[in-house]
Design an enzyme around this catalytic site. Sequence first.
Site, PDB file in Angstrom:
ATOM      1  N   GLY A  46       0.846  -1.258   0.089  1.00 12.53           N
ATOM      2  CA  GLY A  46      -0.028   0.093  -0.058  1.00 12.53           C
ATOM      3  C   GLY A  46       0.858   1.281   0.149  1.00 12.53           C
ATOM      4  N   GLN A  51       2.964  10.150   1.504  1.00 12.70           N
ATOM      5  CA  GLN A  51       4.426   9.022   1.392  1.00 12.70           C
ATOM      6  C   GLN A  51       4.844   9.698   0.071  1.00 12.70           C
ATOM      7  OE1 GLN A  51       2.621   5.062   2.189  1.00 12.70           O
ATOM      8  NE2 GLN A  51       4.547   4.912   3.013  1.00 12.70           N
ATOM      9  N   CYS A  89       6.732  -0.368   6.869  1.00  9.44           N
ATOM     10  CA  CYS A  89       6.274   0.767   6.013  1.00  9.44           C
ATOM     11  C   CYS A  89       7.319   1.248   5.218  1.00  9.44           C
ATOM     12  CB  CYS A  89       6.002   1.867   7.113  1.00  9.44           C
ATOM     13  SG  CYS A  89       5.319   3.455   6.492  1.00  9.44           S
ATOM     14  N   LEU A  90       7.101   1.603   3.953  1.00 13.06           N
ATOM     15  CA  LEU A  90       7.997   2.041   2.924  1.00 13.06           C
ATOM     16  C   LEU A  90       8.745   3.182   3.544  1.00 13.06           C
ATOM     17  CD1 LEU A  90       6.111   1.290  -0.301  1.00 13.06           C
ATOM     18  CD2 LEU A  90       7.866   0.105   0.659  1.00 13.06           C
ATOM     19  N   HIS A 132      -3.362   0.978   8.137  1.00 10.52           N
ATOM     20  CA  HIS A 132      -2.173   1.566   8.041  1.00 10.52           C
ATOM     21  C   HIS A 132      -2.335   2.580   6.987  1.00 10.52           C
ATOM     22  CE1 HIS A 132       2.316   1.045   7.763  1.00 10.52           C
ATOM     23  NE2 HIS A 132       2.156   1.674   6.683  1.00 10.52           N
ATOM     24  N   GLU A 133      -2.781   2.324   5.726  1.00 14.25           N
ATOM     25  CA  GLU A 133      -2.672   3.390   4.856  1.00 14.25           C
ATOM     26  C   GLU A 133      -3.636   4.708   5.261  1.00 14.25           C
ATOM     27  OE1 GLU A 133      -0.398   3.457   2.919  1.00 14.25           O
ATOM     28  OE2 GLU A 133      -0.069   1.286   3.146  1.00 14.25           O
ATOM     29  N   HIS A 136      -1.597   6.978   7.714  1.00 15.26           N
ATOM     30  CA  HIS A 136      -1.005   7.831   7.182  1.00 15.26           C
ATOM     31  C   HIS A 136      -1.639   9.019   6.890  1.00 15.26           C
ATOM     32  CE1 HIS A 136       2.945   6.141   6.306  1.00 15.26           C
ATOM     33  NE2 HIS A 136       2.191   4.769   5.563  1.00 15.26           N
TER      34      HIS A 136
HETATM   35 ZN    ZN Z   1       3.151   3.121   5.567  1.00 12.26          ZN
END
Ligand code: ZN
Length: 161
Positions: A46, A51, A89-90, A132-133, A136
Amino acid sequence: MARLDIRTLPDPVLRAPAKKVPLIDSSLHRLIDEMIETMNAANGAGLAAPQVGVSLRIAVIGIPDEEILTLINPVIVKKKGQRLIEEGCLSIPGYQGEVRRAVTVKVKAFDLEGREFRITATDDLLAQALEHEIDHLSGTLYVDLLDGPEHLWRTDGRMQE
Ligand code: ZN
C-alpha cells in the site's frame, strides 16, 4: 509515467494531516497511476499520498493476486476486535514492528470516478493495509502504535540502535 520518490522519516509531510481531495480530475488520475507504479516498484502492499509528498487523502492498496484498490477521501466507519501483527512501512525502511490492529475494518471511500463505495475486510492483509494507509492520512505511523521500543526491530536482524 514517473516513479515518485518515497518520503521517509523524519520528513514532516508524513506527519501532516492530509487534506480532502476537492475534485477528481485527470491530474489526480495521473498522480494515482504514479502512486501505483511507485508502490509496485517498491514491492509495497500500500501507499498513501503523503508518502510521495502529496498531502491529500488518497491511498492505493496492492495485495498480491488481488485487484489494486484506490481509495479517495477514505474514512474508517467501523473497527472491531483486536489482534497483534507484524508491520513495516516504506517510509520507515529497515524496520519492522508488532502492532495492535483491528480484526474487522469497514471503510467508506470514493473511487476514481467519484462514486462512493464501502469495503469490509476481516483478519487479513487487506484489513491491516486499510488501517495502515488511512492512518498515514492523519499523520500516524505504525511506530506510534507500538506498546514499547522492544516491539520494533531492524529487519537485518541487528539490534536496534
Ligand atoms: Zn506506511
